[in-house]
Design a protein around this motif. Structure first.
Motif, PDB file in Angstrom:
ATOM      1  N   ASN A 163     -17.165 -71.049 -15.856  1.00 15.39           N
ATOM      2  CA  ASN A 163     -17.487 -71.917 -14.779  1.00 15.39           C
ATOM      3  C   ASN A 163     -17.854 -71.257 -13.553  1.00 15.39           C
ATOM      4  O   ASN A 163     -18.886 -71.719 -12.867  1.00 15.39           O
ATOM      5  N   GLY A 164     -17.579 -70.129 -13.312  1.00 15.06           N
ATOM      6  CA  GLY A 164     -17.775 -69.363 -12.074  1.00 15.06           C
ATOM      7  C   GLY A 164     -18.076 -68.076 -12.262  1.00 15.06           C
ATOM      8  O   GLY A 164     -17.487 -67.371 -13.080  1.00 15.06           O
ATOM      9  N   SER A 165     -19.072 -67.286 -11.321  1.00 15.81           N
ATOM     10  CA  SER A 165     -19.266 -65.841 -11.706  1.00 15.81           C
ATOM     11  C   SER A 165     -18.293 -65.176 -11.189  1.00 15.81           C
ATOM     12  O   SER A 165     -17.451 -65.605 -10.339  1.00 15.81           O
ATOM     13  N   ALA A 166     -18.169 -63.905 -11.456  1.00 23.50           N
ATOM     14  CA  ALA A 166     -17.098 -62.936 -11.112  1.00 23.50           C
ATOM     15  C   ALA A 166     -17.672 -62.345  -9.873  1.00 23.50           C
ATOM     16  O   ALA A 166     -16.954 -61.869  -9.193  1.00 23.50           O
ATOM     17  N   THR A 167     -18.871 -62.426  -9.355  1.00 25.29           N
ATOM     18  CA  THR A 167     -19.486 -62.012  -7.933  1.00 25.29           C
ATOM     19  C   THR A 167     -19.693 -63.196  -7.211  1.00 25.29           C
ATOM     20  O   THR A 167     -19.525 -64.341  -7.515  1.00 25.29           O
ATOM     21  N   THR A 168     -20.570 -62.671  -6.042  1.00 24.70           N
ATOM     22  CA  THR A 168     -20.999 -63.763  -5.185  1.00 24.70           C
ATOM     23  C   THR A 168     -22.106 -64.895  -6.009  1.00 24.70           C
ATOM     24  O   THR A 168     -22.776 -64.430  -6.698  1.00 24.70           O
ATOM     25  N   PRO A 169     -21.941 -65.964  -5.770  1.00 24.35           N
ATOM     26  CA  PRO A 169     -21.131 -66.701  -4.883  1.00 24.35           C
ATOM     27  C   PRO A 169     -19.625 -66.831  -5.516  1.00 24.35           C
ATOM     28  O   PRO A 169     -18.677 -67.230  -4.515  1.00 24.35           O
ATOM     29  N   GLY A 170     -19.313 -66.573  -6.496  1.00 19.28           N
ATOM     30  CA  GLY A 170     -17.673 -66.491  -6.944  1.00 19.28           C
ATOM     31  C   GLY A 170     -17.180 -67.868  -7.139  1.00 19.28           C
ATOM     32  O   GLY A 170     -16.080 -67.755  -6.857  1.00 19.28           O
ATOM     33  N   ARG A 171     -17.897 -68.848  -7.101  1.00 22.70           N
ATOM     34  CA  ARG A 171     -17.258 -70.200  -7.167  1.00 22.70           C
ATOM     35  C   ARG A 171     -18.090 -71.098  -8.124  1.00 22.70           C
ATOM     36  O   ARG A 171     -19.028 -70.663  -8.659  1.00 22.70           O
ATOM     37  N   VAL A 172     -17.449 -72.143  -8.439  1.00 17.22           N
ATOM     38  CA  VAL A 172     -18.369 -73.235  -9.321  1.00 17.22           C
ATOM     39  C   VAL A 172     -19.113 -73.959  -8.443  1.00 17.22           C
ATOM     40  O   VAL A 172     -19.082 -74.636  -7.615  1.00 17.22           O
ATOM     41  N   MET A 173     -20.485 -73.874  -8.923  1.00 20.77           N
ATOM     42  CA  MET A 173     -21.596 -74.546  -8.103  1.00 20.77           C
ATOM     43  C   MET A 173     -21.686 -76.061  -8.384  1.00 20.77           C
ATOM     44  O   MET A 173     -21.248 -76.462  -9.522  1.00 20.77           O
ATOM     45  N   LYS A 174     -22.025 -76.756  -7.229  1.00 26.92           N
ATOM     46  CA  LYS A 174     -22.009 -78.257  -7.474  1.00 26.92           C
ATOM     47  C   LYS A 174     -23.119 -78.444  -8.844  1.00 26.92           C
ATOM     48  O   LYS A 174     -24.107 -77.936  -8.741  1.00 26.92           O
ATOM     49  N   GLY A 175     -22.892 -79.674  -9.241  1.00 27.16           N
ATOM     50  CA  GLY A 175     -23.758 -80.110 -10.418  1.00 27.16           C
ATOM     51  C   GLY A 175     -23.329 -79.491 -11.691  1.00 27.16           C
ATOM     52  O   GLY A 175     -23.901 -79.716 -12.711  1.00 27.16           O
ATOM     53  N   LYS A 176     -22.381 -78.396 -11.919  1.00 27.29           N
ATOM     54  CA  LYS A 176     -21.835 -77.967 -12.929  1.00 27.29           C
ATOM     55  C   LYS A 176     -21.578 -78.897 -13.974  1.00 27.29           C
ATOM     56  O   LYS A 176     -20.734 -80.055 -13.556  1.00 27.29           O
TER      57      LYS A 176
END
Length: 228
Positions: A163-176
């Motif tokens: 769901n989210g990458s382990a680095t920057t941005p390190g969060r779930v992006m909008k529209g996922k």
């Protein structure tokens, strides 16, 4: 737009064409739709017609034994709906829709009625309706995402993956594409072919499937695109 009508989806069946081909069709009870209002450039700033489909009973209010008011038909037409229909000299309608047609001068409120025979076999139409609601669904059912490995050692089978990458941005992006409510959205299927029109019974047979469950109200418009 020149032609449009409201219809009720009755279901699907199949018919044979003259050359013996078997064609799957959706049966739509189209109209009759009474013109409730004609909007012009002078009075409303744009040209359109407002049509009503299916009769709607008036809301009934009565008193019980104690003298308290009781609404016996809560889903009936309100006073505003009754008054609006009376202006056109007709009865209240369950479904009201506005169409931006090219020739509003050809319509008269309360007198003009749009029926299934505005379309003919061979016409191309666009059908709009709300899709079937499927409730809360996972990413595989909702978006057709690929499932995980099916082996016993797999950590997941029907998960959507990372769901989210382990680095920057390190969060779930909008529209996922995530699990959530599936269906119950407006869908337009374009360029469907009218196979047959039964003007006597207000029925239009459209090739293929259209959105929505049985008894859903759909909008049939002449196609805005043309494919070979």
């Amino acid at each position: 737009m020149k032609k449009a009508i409201l219809a009720e989806k009755l279901g699907m069946t199949q018919v044979f064409t003259e050359d013996g081909s078997l064609v799957p069709v959706t049966v739509l009870k189209a109209g009759p739709c009474t013109v409730l209002q004609v909007k012009t450039e002078e009075s409303d700033g744009y040209e359109a017609i407002q049509v009503g489909f299916e009769e709607k009973k008036e809301k009934v209010t009565a008193k019980d034994g104690s003298g308290k008011k009781v609404v016996r038909l809560p889903h009936g037409a309100t006073k505003a709906e009754v008054g609006h229909a009376k202006k056109a000299g007709t009865t209240p309608k369950k479904f009201i829709k506005e169409f931006r047609v090219d020739n509003v001068a050809d319509y008269t409120a309360g007198e003009s009625v749009i029926t299934a025979d505005i379309f003919a076999a061979g016409d191309k139409v666009d059908v709009t309706a709300k899709s079937k609601g499927k409730g809360y669904a996972g990413g595989i059912k909702r978006y057709g995402l690929h499932s995980g490995p099916s082996g016993h050692g797999s950590k997941y089978h029907r998960h959507a993956g990372s769901n989210g990458s382990a680095t920057t941005p390190g969060r779930v992006m909008k529209g996922k594409k995530m699990p959530g409510h599936a269906g119950d959205v407006q869908i337009t299927v374009q360029n469907l072919e009218v196979v047959r029109v039964d003007a006597e019974n207000d029925v239009i047979l459209v090739k293929g499937a259209v959105p929505g469950p049985k008894k859903a109200v759909v909008v049939i418009r002449e196609s805005v695109k043309s494919y070979n």
